[in-house]
Design a protein around this motif. Structure first.
Motif, PDB file in Angstrom:
ATOM      1  N   LEU A 290      17.209  16.767  50.077  1.00 29.65           N
ATOM      2  CA  LEU A 290      17.509  16.599  48.720  1.00 29.65           C
ATOM      3  C   LEU A 290      16.763  14.821  49.064  1.00 29.65           C
ATOM      4  O   LEU A 290      17.422  14.152  49.585  1.00 29.65           O
ATOM      5  CB  LEU A 290      18.817  16.910  48.517  1.00 29.65           C
ATOM      6  N   LYS A 292      16.531  11.700  45.437  1.00 29.50           N
ATOM      7  CA  LYS A 292      16.488  11.328  43.891  1.00 29.50           C
ATOM      8  C   LYS A 292      15.960   9.857  43.650  1.00 29.50           C
ATOM      9  O   LYS A 292      17.336   8.993  45.033  1.00 29.50           O
ATOM     10  CB  LYS A 292      17.692  11.904  43.555  1.00 29.50           C
ATOM     11  N   THR A 325      25.485  10.641  44.496  1.00 31.21           N
ATOM     12  CA  THR A 325      24.694  11.143  44.303  1.00 31.21           C
ATOM     13  C   THR A 325      23.990  12.346  44.555  1.00 31.21           C
ATOM     14  O   THR A 325      23.439  13.616  44.584  1.00 31.21           O
ATOM     15  CB  THR A 325      23.259  10.224  44.119  1.00 31.21           C
ATOM     16  N   THR A 326      24.459  12.288  46.005  1.00 28.79           N
ATOM     17  CA  THR A 326      24.637  13.860  46.720  1.00 28.79           C
ATOM     18  C   THR A 326      25.370  14.782  46.341  1.00 28.79           C
ATOM     19  O   THR A 326      24.619  16.096  45.782  1.00 28.79           O
ATOM     20  CB  THR A 326      24.504  13.618  48.142  1.00 28.79           C
ATOM     21  N   ARG A 328      26.506  15.180  43.262  1.00 28.65           N
ATOM     22  CA  ARG A 328      26.436  15.740  41.827  1.00 28.65           C
ATOM     23  C   ARG A 328      24.797  16.355  41.924  1.00 28.65           C
ATOM     24  O   ARG A 328      24.470  17.397  40.672  1.00 28.65           O
ATOM     25  CB  ARG A 328      25.898  14.643  40.762  1.00 28.65           C
ATOM     26  N   MET A 329      23.699  15.796  43.492  1.00 29.32           N
ATOM     27  CA  MET A 329      23.174  17.024  42.453  1.00 29.32           C
ATOM     28  C   MET A 329      23.455  18.530  43.614  1.00 29.32           C
ATOM     29  O   MET A 329      23.446  19.074  43.266  1.00 29.32           O
ATOM     30  CB  MET A 329      21.743  16.674  43.869  1.00 29.32           C
ATOM     31  N   GLN A 334      23.158  16.595  38.505  1.00 27.27           N
ATOM     32  CA  GLN A 334      21.640  15.886  38.368  1.00 27.27           C
ATOM     33  C   GLN A 334      20.730  16.953  39.399  1.00 27.27           C
ATOM     34  O   GLN A 334      20.865  17.468  40.313  1.00 27.27           O
ATOM     35  CB  GLN A 334      22.091  14.946  39.169  1.00 27.27           C
ATOM     36  N   LYS A 335      20.058  16.670  38.643  1.00 27.57           N
ATOM     37  CA  LYS A 335      18.648  17.373  39.800  1.00 27.57           C
ATOM     38  C   LYS A 335      17.663  16.311  40.140  1.00 27.57           C
ATOM     39  O   LYS A 335      17.217  15.788  39.998  1.00 27.57           O
ATOM     40  CB  LYS A 335      17.774  18.074  38.741  1.00 27.57           C
ATOM     41  N   PRO A 336      17.862  17.097  41.634  1.00 26.41           N
ATOM     42  CA  PRO A 336      16.788  16.851  42.609  1.00 26.41           C
ATOM     43  C   PRO A 336      15.557  16.073  42.108  1.00 26.41           C
ATOM     44  O   PRO A 336      14.754  16.846  41.982  1.00 26.41           O
ATOM     45  CB  PRO A 336      17.173  17.377  43.747  1.00 26.41           C
ATOM     46  N   ASP A 337      15.055  15.536  42.814  1.00 26.05           N
ATOM     47  CA  ASP A 337      13.671  15.026  42.702  1.00 26.05           C
ATOM     48  C   ASP A 337      12.580  15.701  43.113  1.00 26.05           C
ATOM     49  O   ASP A 337      11.728  16.410  43.214  1.00 26.05           O
ATOM     50  CB  ASP A 337      13.340  13.571  42.849  1.00 26.05           C
ATOM     51  N   ALA A 349      20.166  24.702  43.406  1.00 22.01           N
ATOM     52  CA  ALA A 349      19.488  23.814  43.257  1.00 22.01           C
ATOM     53  C   ALA A 349      17.846  23.750  43.558  1.00 22.01           C
ATOM     54  O   ALA A 349      18.348  24.061  44.758  1.00 22.01           O
ATOM     55  CB  ALA A 349      20.756  22.034  43.517  1.00 22.01           C
ATOM     56  N   PRO A 350      16.765  23.308  42.504  1.00 22.21           N
ATOM     57  CA  PRO A 350      17.263  23.402  40.949  1.00 22.21           C
ATOM     58  C   PRO A 350      17.295  23.943  40.262  1.00 22.21           C
ATOM     59  O   PRO A 350      16.404  23.586  39.035  1.00 22.21           O
ATOM     60  CB  PRO A 350      15.988  21.858  41.558  1.00 22.21           C
TER      61      PRO A 350
END
Length: 531
Positions: A290, A292, A325-326, A328-329, A334-337, A349-350
């Motif tokens: 992951l 972001k 942030t981890t 939330r992904m 939150q969408k991971p990059d 996810a994603p």
């Protein structure tokens, strides 16, 4: 007042509209010593501290109140202004809230010096530079020109301490100055308090954290319901407590307590299921590379971990390390990059929300501030009915048995059903948050700082409750916290995050006994221990 006593308090009482908050307490703060005033919220600690600054806001009476050789009984506001900052000052709890975001910190510190002495503007600026340097502020000249939102958490905390020291007071009060700070910032504050003690100042440390108190205090006074129920040298109070309430506080500290061992008296009752319920199948949760970024800042960088079913993985690290942030992904908020999250062996996810809706009920979340996550329009019963129905109804009529079962599971009474969450205590609100998260019967709970805002004994009952629920249901926990003692007690495995990366992970006992990375060793060395 004896030669060593900087502050003498005898038979101090404080009341608000006739209701007593502090009842006939006596204490002394001595030069070169730290007196810790401990107890839970509502015990009267902060009211006592503010009374020593003439800021209680209530009706104050005392047989004696002497501050640095001056009788402080009956002083008017102007006289108190001369005492505050010069003789006695306070380090407040929340640096971001305590510092003015619109003024450079140097100017804020300098403005506080205007009321004391006759320092010229250049002399005030020089004093600001001196105190910022004394607390280890990097590049003090530059930082003095910056506002608090432009500073890191550690820099803000140093600025707050510098502000308290600017008038060169003989006594410094630290009122819950480490609450909700990560281990590195906590170590910073404790080291600064130790320096004050070594300089011969008197320190009043107000805290509910007995592990930190054990690290620093020379003397301890234990408050409950506005009274001091036990007082004496720190070694005596910590190792040979005489009062049941003191023993309760000591038992509740998770530091050094083995996995699943009870922290509260209620938790000492043997649970119906002694061994964790283990469910066969793929891991409950898997994160794979992951990442972001926000702008040019990599908040999370190639993070991977695996959470087995029925187990707890603790994620630790300083503020800004990427923990939330981890989370939330993982939760799909939150969408991971790049990278993926698998839940119960299926991709979560994603994917778009519509594609993962069938798995959504298998993952729940519990946050640090439950009140902020509740809809203020709903009662306790409506919140649970909403969770049980998947958002289809707020009416409890069709879910009476299920709602009652959830409340029983988290040890709350059904008499709370018509109440607003605002009418509940902090511990009750956190139990309600757990009940709501359990309503869909999830396989995984993500717990983001779920007990950091709770008193130590309430924290203990909530942690015992989470342990019991895991043993009975086999729910897996992703437990995120800056509190290493909580992580050590609650986790089967640990992942250590630093600057967006997991730098070390493995079995909890092994990580805490023999950390391999320098950063992990630094975190653990900064961890106050009671046992």
């Amino acid at each position: 007042m004896s030669e060593q006593e900087l502050i003498t308090v005898k038979d101090l009482s404080v009341s608000f509209n006739g209701a007593p908050a502090v009842k006939n307490i006596s204490l002394a703060i001595r030069a070169g010593r730290v007196l810790a005033l401990v107890g839970e919220s509502g015990s009267g600690k902060s009211v006592t501290a503010r009374s020593l600054l003439g800021l209680s806001g209530g009706s104050v009476s005392a047989g004696e109140l002497t501050i640095c050789g001056r009788d402080a009984l009956g002083l008017d506001d102007r006289a108190w202004q001369k005492i505050r900052g010069n003789s006695i000052s306070m380090i407040l709890q929340d640096a971001l809230m305590a510092l003015d975001p619109l003024r450079p910190v140097g100017r804020e510190i300098a403005d506080g010096l205007k009321d004391h002495g006759s320092l010229s503007k250049p002399e005030r600026e020089q004093r600001v530079h001196e105190v910022l340097t004394s607390v280890g502020m990097p590049e003090p000249g530059l930082r003095a020109k910056q506002r608090s939102p432009e500073l890191s958490g550690g820099m803000r905390q140093r600025a707050l301490i510098a502000q308290a020291l600017a008038g060169n007071p003989q006594v410094v009060i630290a009122d819950e100055a480490t609450t909700a700070l990560d281990s590195a910032l906590t170590a910073l504050v404790l080291s600064q308090l130790r320096k004050l003690k070594e300089q011969g100042r008197g320190v009043l440390m107000i805290s509910h954290d007995l592990a930190q108190v054990a690290h620093l205090a020379d003397d301890i006074a234990v408050m409950r319901h506005g009274e001091i129920v036990e007082a004496g040298p720190a070694e005596q109070v910590l190792n040979h407590p005489q009062h049941d309430y003191t023993r309760k506080l000591l038992q509740a500290v998770p530091s050094g307590v083995p996995r699943f061992a009870p922290l509260s008296a209620a938790g000492a009752v043997p649970p119906p299921v002694l061994a964790p319920k283990i469910i066969a199948g793929p891991p409950a949760l898997s994160a794979n590379n992951l990442s972001k970024s926000f702008g040019k800042h990599a908040a999370v960088d190639a993070v991977s971990f695996e959470l087995p079913r029925g187990k707890t993985l603790g994620i630790v690290g300083e503020s800004g390390s990427g923990k939330t942030t981890t989370a939330r992904m993982v939760l799909g908020l939150q969408k991971p990059d790049s990278g993926t999250v698998d839940l119960l062996g299926e991709r979560f996810a994603p994917l778009a929300e519509g594609q993962r809706r069938k798995l959504r009920e298998q993952m729940g979340a519990i946050y640090q501030n439950p009140l902020g996550s509740f809809d203020p329009r709903y009662s306790v019963g409506q919140l649970l009915a909403d969770a049980l129905s998947g958002g289809k109804t707020k009416r409890t009529a069709g879910y009476r048995n299920e709602v009652a079962g959830l409340l029983e599971q988290v040890e709350l009474s059904t008499s709370l059903l018509p109440r607003s969450p605002r009418e509940l205590s902090g511990g009750q609100r956190q139990r309600l948050a757990i009940a709501r998260a359990l309503a869909p019967r999830p396989s995984v709970l993500v717990l983001d700082e779920p007990v950091s805002a709770l008193d130590v004994s309430i924290q203990a009952t909530v942690l015992d409750l989470l342990d019991r629920i895991q043993r009975e249901t086999g729910t897996s926990y992703l437990f995120i916290s800056h509190d290493l003692s909580v992580i050590e007690h609650m986790s089967d495995t640990v992942a250590v995050m630093h600057q967006g990366k997991i730098i070390e992970q493995g079995d909890t006992a092994s990580i805490f006994a023999s950390p391999q990375q320098e950063y992990t060793r630094m975190l653990l060395s900064a961890m106050p221990r009671l046992r």
